[in-house]
Structures are given as structure tokens and as C-alpha cells.
Design a protein around this motif. Structure first.
Motif, PDB file in Angstrom:
ATOM      1  N   CYS A 170       0.829  -1.204   0.000  1.00  0.00           N
ATOM      2  CA  CYS A 170       0.000   0.000   0.000  1.00  0.00           C
ATOM      3  C   CYS A 170       0.867   1.259   0.000  1.00  0.00           C
ATOM      4  N   LEU A 171       1.995   1.223   0.732  1.00  0.00           N
ATOM      5  CA  LEU A 171       2.918   2.359   0.746  1.00  0.00           C
ATOM      6  C   LEU A 171       3.483   2.589  -0.658  1.00  0.00           C
ATOM      7  N   ALA A 172       3.911   1.524  -1.302  1.00  0.00           N
ATOM      8  CA  ALA A 172       4.462   1.636  -2.661  1.00  0.00           C
ATOM      9  C   ALA A 172       3.418   2.152  -3.634  1.00  0.00           C
ATOM     10  N   LEU A 173       2.198   1.652  -3.532  1.00  0.00           N
ATOM     11  CA  LEU A 173       1.118   2.088  -4.417  1.00  0.00           C
ATOM     12  C   LEU A 173       0.814   3.564  -4.209  1.00  0.00           C
ATOM     13  N   GLY A 174       0.786   4.002  -2.962  1.00  0.00           N
ATOM     14  CA  GLY A 174       0.487   5.399  -2.669  1.00  0.00           C
ATOM     15  C   GLY A 174       1.544   6.336  -3.210  1.00  0.00           C
ATOM     16  N   ILE A 175       2.849   5.979  -3.019  1.00  0.00           N
ATOM     17  CA  ILE A 175       3.929   6.836  -3.502  1.00  0.00           C
ATOM     18  C   ILE A 175       3.944   6.868  -5.033  1.00  0.00           C
ATOM     19  N   THR A 176       3.773   5.697  -5.659  1.00  0.00           N
ATOM     20  CA  THR A 176       3.795   5.608  -7.127  1.00  0.00           C
ATOM     21  C   THR A 176       2.684   6.435  -7.743  1.00  0.00           C
ATOM     22  N   SER A 177       1.472   6.335  -7.197  1.00  0.00           N
ATOM     23  CA  SER A 177       0.340   7.085  -7.749  1.00  0.00           C
ATOM     24  C   SER A 177       0.530   8.588  -7.576  1.00  0.00           C
ATOM     25  N   SER A 178       1.162   8.992  -6.487  1.00  0.00           N
ATOM     26  CA  SER A 178       1.395  10.425  -6.251  1.00  0.00           C
ATOM     27  C   SER A 178       2.409  10.972  -7.262  1.00  0.00           C
ATOM     28  N   VAL A 179       3.466  10.216  -7.512  1.00  0.00           N
ATOM     29  CA  VAL A 179       4.487  10.641  -8.480  1.00  0.00           C
ATOM     30  C   VAL A 179       3.915  10.664  -9.889  1.00  0.00           C
ATOM     31  N   LEU A 180       3.032   9.676 -10.189  1.00  0.00           N
ATOM     32  CA  LEU A 180       2.469   9.559 -11.532  1.00  0.00           C
ATOM     33  C   LEU A 180       1.617  10.762 -11.918  1.00  0.00           C
ATOM     34  N   ILE A 181       1.024  11.436 -10.916  1.00  0.00           N
ATOM     35  CA  ILE A 181       0.203  12.617 -11.201  1.00  0.00           C
ATOM     36  C   ILE A 181       1.027  13.697 -11.898  1.00  0.00           C
ATOM     37  N   VAL A 190      -6.305   9.224 -11.985  1.00  0.00           N
ATOM     38  CA  VAL A 190      -7.165   8.040 -11.898  1.00  0.00           C
ATOM     39  C   VAL A 190      -6.529   6.975 -11.003  1.00  0.00           C
ATOM     40  N   VAL A 191      -5.236   6.736 -11.233  1.00  0.00           N
ATOM     41  CA  VAL A 191      -4.520   5.744 -10.424  1.00  0.00           C
ATOM     42  C   VAL A 191      -4.473   6.191  -8.955  1.00  0.00           C
ATOM     43  N   PHE A 192      -4.304   7.510  -8.757  1.00  0.00           N
ATOM     44  CA  PHE A 192      -4.257   8.045  -7.386  1.00  0.00           C
ATOM     45  C   PHE A 192      -5.585   7.791  -6.660  1.00  0.00           C
ATOM     46  N   LEU A 193      -6.693   8.047  -7.343  1.00  0.00           N
ATOM     47  CA  LEU A 193      -8.006   7.803  -6.719  1.00  0.00           C
ATOM     48  C   LEU A 193      -8.193   6.324  -6.387  1.00  0.00           C
ATOM     49  N   ALA A 194      -7.770   5.463  -7.304  1.00  0.00           N
ATOM     50  CA  ALA A 194      -7.882   4.026  -7.057  1.00  0.00           C
ATOM     51  C   ALA A 194      -7.016   3.619  -5.858  1.00  0.00           C
ATOM     52  N   ALA A 195      -5.779   4.158  -5.816  1.00  0.00           N
ATOM     53  CA  ALA A 195      -4.881   3.847  -4.699  1.00  0.00           C
ATOM     54  C   ALA A 195      -5.453   4.357  -3.385  1.00  0.00           C
ATOM     55  N   LEU A 196      -6.032   5.564  -3.444  1.00  0.00           N
ATOM     56  CA  LEU A 196      -6.627   6.146  -2.230  1.00  0.00           C
ATOM     57  C   LEU A 196      -7.749   5.252  -1.689  1.00  0.00           C
ATOM     58  N   PHE A 197      -8.589   4.762  -2.598  1.00  0.00           N
ATOM     59  CA  PHE A 197      -9.704   3.903  -2.195  1.00  0.00           C
ATOM     60  C   PHE A 197      -9.188   2.579  -1.601  1.00  0.00           C
ATOM     61  N   ILE A 198      -8.269   1.945  -2.349  1.00  0.00           N
ATOM     62  CA  ILE A 198      -7.745   0.643  -1.904  1.00  0.00           C
ATOM     63  C   ILE A 198      -7.014   0.768  -0.572  1.00  0.00           C
ATOM     64  N   ASN A 199      -6.135   1.764  -0.471  1.00  0.00           N
ATOM     65  CA  ASN A 199      -5.335   1.920   0.739  1.00  0.00           C
ATOM     66  C   ASN A 199      -6.182   2.258   1.970  1.00  0.00           C
ATOM     67  N   ILE A 201      -9.442   1.607   2.465  1.00  0.00           N
ATOM     68  CA  ILE A 201     -10.247   0.444   2.862  1.00  0.00           C
ATOM     69  C   ILE A 201      -9.366  -0.580   3.585  1.00  0.00           C
ATOM     70  N   SER A 202      -8.174  -0.826   3.028  1.00  0.00           N
ATOM     71  CA  SER A 202      -7.248  -1.773   3.652  1.00  0.00           C
ATOM     72  C   SER A 202      -6.821  -1.290   5.032  1.00  0.00           C
ATOM     73  N   TYR A 203      -6.570   0.030   5.136  1.00  0.00           N
ATOM     74  CA  TYR A 203      -6.118   0.602   6.402  1.00  0.00           C
ATOM     75  C   TYR A 203      -7.195   0.444   7.482  1.00  0.00           C
ATOM     76  N   ILE A 204      -8.423   0.786   7.136  1.00  0.00           N
ATOM     77  CA  ILE A 204      -9.520   0.696   8.113  1.00  0.00           C
ATOM     78  C   ILE A 204      -9.684  -0.737   8.596  1.00  0.00           C
ATOM     79  N   TYR A 205      -9.569  -1.684   7.671  1.00  0.00           N
ATOM     80  CA  TYR A 205      -9.712  -3.097   8.036  1.00  0.00           C
ATOM     81  C   TYR A 205      -8.580  -3.543   8.964  1.00  0.00           C
TER      82      TYR A 205
END
Length: 566
Positions: A170-181, A190-199, A201-205
Motif C-alpha cells: 500500500c505504501l508503494a502504491l500510494g507513492i507511485t500514484s502520487s508521483v504519476l500525477i 485516476v490511479v491516485f483515486l484508485a490507490a486512495l480507495f484501496i489503501n 479500505i485496507s487501512y480501516i480493516y
């Protein structure tokens, strides 16, 4: 440019408001500590707190410490120790509350530790500025819900390490999506929004599994950092030295050694200690998006586990300091009432001058001097039970807090056990008498242990018939007198004759004033009390005259037949 200036002004204003607000809150807190020193706190410990304290004490007793005696639950209740604990405990931390409870429960058989407590309490009582500064720092470690540190550390060590790989992904996905913007704005967004949603939801769980452990880590961080602050902030005071200086220096040194555990702690959620400010809000979103606190916690978990003993030792020292602020306040309260003294320990005997009960307002002082056991007689409501409690409590406080509500105290070291506030036990199916003999049996067991024992028994075996009560009570008290110092109260005057060679007879009596009212002087006198007031008290309580008059006649006839007419 104008927007930047406005933003800067707003940020500066917010900072000024926060700093000003923090200073005002600190001044209000300082004023609270100064105004409430020497006053009994309006505190009643909850059942949950007491259960946690009792469990923590049981774990400590498993270590088999020498030169201590643990007061049992029956004696704790009989001597109104719970009410006393509620009145004394103005501790700011759970560590202090635990330390104070254990002090009151564990009687010591040497005065080395007791003298150390005395010296620390005297420093805190004598220097208001120093004491207030200590309380301000301790306040930073206060908790909404008390939990012993060893239980917190168990919670930390038992947290699962199984999800750390997911958090790294999740950390890697978050950093990658932020740089990709910045590289490809549309696709990156788009990737950032997807990463935000996934991360998120995973974090809350995942966070549900770790909230308790992370909160406990936050308490550990505050323990270490505020321990360090204690040494730094009070080293300039002239009062610092001796046992107090040794204690605060040890706290500071241990805290500095444990500081590596706190690195990166700002990344962890502050949970129940969060202020709700802007910084907390921003960090909360970063934690959710990048799983920062979960990853950091996994790295620190093993290190915390390896330092558990050092952390417990640090919490014990901070708890001692906190408990000594409560003792200083208790002593100040006593000095405004009947005063207090520090005990003088001798080989044997019990001598107390100006003894009074610290929870009774305007309590009449009494003197006590015993080499052997005492049998106490007296009419109803004359002060027997309060005197027995005061006597036993003076011994307990002498060997726990080194503080006696009296003008002078001299005695040997004792274990203390009592049998006073007996009632039937519906849950165990015990009648009053069965509960009573079980309670007294445990005192007999204590007397066989070979340690000096002071036992207090109020109304011996009053749950059965007169003939058997007097006979059995005499043999029980004779047995105890040969093995311990016994303070017993009774309405059975026959016992005074039977035990006259073994027990010293004392009594409390009443007087009749000019308006035919019963007056209790509450003064201890030598000898046996022959007055009776049970029927007179019925009269004062408004019972019908036909009842009281017939009862009086019947009593006179009974006493004539029994040969005990006085």
C-alpha cells in the motif's frame, strides 16, 4: 501573492491562538494543583479500576518479595481502606494510582523504604513550585482508562505481524500514484483515486486489529518523553537532592536510555490522546493513505518487547513519584485536622498518643498503650468500633505511608488482620454465623504463621446463642492472646471476668446530661463498662412507651435471675 500573504497571516494567527490557549490552560491547571493541595479529591475508584489494581497486585505477589505482608480483602473492607484510598488518591497517572494502592496494601517490616518515601514526600510538601511543576509533567501522562503497563506491553507483543507485507504494498502504491500525477496528470489522477480507495479500505480493516496496540505504544512514548522532561525541568530547584534527587535522576537516565523506542512516534496515531488539531487531521489522512503507523509499529514491536523490563521499572519510579505527591497532600490535610506523626519502631508493644480516625470529622482523640491484648466493652454507639478501626489503621499507615494520624506512635512491626463488618453471604450460601467463624478462622491461621500479628475482632461470635457464644469466644480469644496482640470488643461482660488475667480491660461509656439525653464522650477508660443503653436508644428513636417500659422491666427481671444486676 495576495493569497499567499492572507494564508500566511491566517497560519500565524492560528499558531498564536494555539500558543495562547495552551498557556492559559497550563495556568489554570497550575492554579488547580495549588488550590487543591491538602484537600481530599472528589474521587471514587470504579470497579474496573479496582479489579485491574487487584490483578496487578496479585501478579506482583507471585514474585514472593521478602519483608512485606499483604492486607487481605476482609481487612481492607473492615478498616474502610477503600474510602481512605479514594480520599488520598490525587495521583495524576495510572502508574501513581497503582503505586499508591500497592503501598497501602503491602505492609513493610523494615523502615528503610519507608524513610525514603518520607524524605521524598517532605520535599514535595515543602516546595510548592517544584511540586506543581512535577504535577504538570505527570498530568501529561494521565489516561482516560487505567491499564497496568505490563498488560499494555502484553497487548503490544501479541499484535500480529502477518499484515506487514500488505502495508508495504500500500505504501508503494500510494507513492507511485502520487508521483504519476506529475508525469501523466490524467492517468495519474485516476490511479491516485484508485490507490486512495484501496489503501483507505485496507487501512480501516487492518487498523481495527492494531488500535489497542498502537494506543499502548502512545502511552509508552509519553511515559519515556515525560520521564526525560522530569529530570530536565526540575534539576535547577534547590530542593532537589537526597532521595528525591536520586529518584528523579534515575527517571531521567532511564528515559534517555529508552528514547530510541520513540523515534518516528509522531507518525503513529495518537488515538485517545489526539488533540483534534489541524496537524493531527493531516497526519491521519497520510497514515490512511500510506499505512505509515502500521509499518512503523511493526519495526518497533520487537524492540519494545526487548525493553519491557526497563519500561516497567521506569513506570514504577514515576508511579512512586506520583504517589508521593498524593502522600504529601494527605499529610497536609492531616496537619489541618488532628495532625500526624512519623512512627518510631520498637521491638514490641503498641503505644499511640492522640490517636484519631482520618476519615471521621471532629474525631475525639484517644491514647493507647499496650504490651498485651485488650478487651473492649461499652454500650451501643459509644465508639468501640471506630477506636478499633483507628488503632489497626494507625499500624497499617505506619508501615505503609510512614504517616500516623496521631501525636506520637511507637510500636513493633505487625501483620494486621481483622474481623469486623461481617454479613451473611447469599452467593456462597453462608449464614451470618458461618461467615463470622470463617473470618475468625483465617485470623487463627495468621497467628500460627510465626510473624507478629495485630488482630482486631468486633463483637466476637455475636451470630449465635449466649451460652455457646461466651464459651467459644473465651477459648478463641485465649488462644489468640498467646500468639498475637488482640484487640477485641464485646457486649458479653462475662468475657471480661474470664479473660481478666490475659486481656487488659478498657471501655467506652455514655453520660446522661441535664435533659435526660445520652451523651457519648468517646474517651477510652480503663476497666469494664457496666452501663447499658440499648433500651434507652429505643426510647430516643421514638419507640412506643409500652414497648420500652415493658422491655426495661423484663431486662431487670432477667438480670436479677442471672445475678448480673447492676
Amino acid at each position: 501573492m495576495t493569497a499567499l500573504i492572507i494564508t500566511a497571516v491566517i497560519i500565524i494567527a492560528l499558531v498564536i491562538l494555539k500558543v495562547t490557549g495552551d498557556r492559559k490552560r497550563a495556568e489554570r491547571k497550575r492554579l488547580f494543583f495549588k488550590n487543591n493541595f491538602g484537600k481530599y479529591p472528589a474521587k471514587i475508584h470504579s470497579k474496573g479500576q479496582m479489579d485491574a489494581l487487584v490483578s496487578a497486585l496479585a501478579r506482583r505477589l507471585e514474585k514472593k518479595e521478602e519483608n512485606i505482608f499483604s492486607i487481605d480483602g476482609r481487612t481492607w473492607d473492615d478498616l474502610t481502606m477503600q474510602e481512605l484510598f479514594d480520599r488520598i488518591d490525587c495521583c495524576r497517572t495510572g502508574y501513581g494510582m497503582q503505586a499508591l494502592y500497592e503501598m497501602l496494601t503491602l505492609m513493610r517490616f523494615d523502615d528503610i523504604v519507608l524513610r525514603q518515601r518520607d524524605e521524598i514526600a517532605n520535599v514535595l510538601r515543602g516546595d510548592e513550585t517544584l511540586r506543581t511543576e512535577v504535577q504538570m509533567i505527570l498530568e501529561e501522562m494521565s489516561e482516560r482508562r487505567f491499564e497496568p503497563l505490563d498488560i499494555k506491553l502484553e497487548t503490544l507483543s501479541s499484535a500480529s505481524q502477518s499484515g506487514v507485507l500488505v502495508s508495504f504494498c500500500c505504501l508503494a502504491l500510494g507513492i507511485t500514484s502520487s508521483v504519476l500525477i506529475f508525469c501523466r496528470p490524467v492517468a495519474g489522477f485516476v490511479v491516485f483515486l484508485a490507490a486512495l480507495f484501496i489503501n483507505c479500505i485496507s487501512y480501516i480493516y487492518k487498523k481495527k486489529k492494531y488500535t489497542g496496540a498502537i494506543n499502548c505504544y502512545g502511552d509508552v512514548v509519553r511515559l519515556i518523553r515525560n520521564g526525560k522532561s522530569l529530570g530536565e525541568k526540575i534539576k535547577g530547584y534547590s530542593s532537589v537532592g537526597g532521595e528525591f534527587g536520586n529518584l528523579t535522576s534515575d527517571i531521567s537516565m532511564r528515559s534517555k536510555e529508552l528514547l530510541p523506542i520513540t523515534r518516528g512516534a509522531f507518525l503513529l496515531s495518537r488515538g485517545r490522546n489526539a488533540t483534534g488539531g489541524l496537524a493531527d487531521l493531516i497526519l491521519d489522512y497520510l497514515r490512511m493513505f500510506l499505512h505509515l503507523d502500521l509499518i512503523l509499529f511493526h519495526f518497533l514491536q520487537k524492540e519494545i518487547e526487548s525493553k519491557s523490563e526497563e519500561l516497567i521499572n521506569l513506570s514504577t519510579q514515576i508511579g512512586l513519584l506520583d504517589a508521593m505527591t498524593a502522600l504529601a497532600s494527605f499529610r497536609e490535610n492531616l496537619s489541618l485536622r488532628g495532625g500526624y506523626c512519623v512512627p518510631c519502631f520498637a521491638e514490641r508493644g503498641l503505644t499511640v498518643e492522640g490517636l484519631y480516625h482520618p476519615l471521621v470529622d471532629n474525631c475525639v482523640e484517644n491514647d493507647l498503650s499496650l504490651d498485651d491484648s485488650m478487651l473492649l466493652t461499652g454500650s451501643n454507639a459509644s465508639g468501640k468500633s471506630t477506636f478499633l478501626r483507628s488503632s489497626a489503621l494507625s499500624v497499617v499507615l505506619a508501615q505503609t505511608l510512614y504517616t500516623v494520624p496521631a501525636k506520637k506512635y511507637g510500636a513493633g512491626f505487625f501483620c494486621v488482620a481483622s474481623s469486623m463488618g461481617i454479613s451473611d453471604n447469599l452467593l456462597e450460601g453462608d449464614s451470618y454465623y458461618l461467615s463470622e467463624i470463617k473470618s475468625i478462622r483465617r485470623i487463627l491461621d495468621y497467628s500460627e504463621a510465626g510473624q507478629p500479628l495485630l488482630c482486631v475482632i468486633d463483637e466476637v461470635l455475636k451470630g449465635t446463642n449466649t451460652a455457646e457464644r461466651v464459651s467459644a469466644s473465651a477459648e478463641i480469644l485465649l488462644s489468640l492472646a498467646g500468639k498475637c496482640t488482640c484487640l477485641a470488643a464485646t457486649h458479653d461482660l462475662e468475657l471480661a471476668d474470664i479473660l481478666s488475667e490475659t486481656y487488659e480491660n478498657y471501655h467506652f461509656a455514655e453520660m446522661i446530661d441535664g435533659q435526660e439525653r445520652i451523651v457519648f464522650p468517646y474517651k477510652l477508660e480503663k476497666g469494664v463498662c457496666h452501663s447499658r443503653n440499648a433500651i434507652a436508644l429505643l426510647r430516643l428513636m421514638g419507640y412506643p412507651a409500652e414497648i420500652t417500659e415493658r422491655a426495661e422491666k423484663r431486662c431487670i427481671e432477667f438480670l436479677k435471675r442471672s445475678g448480673d444486676f447492676t
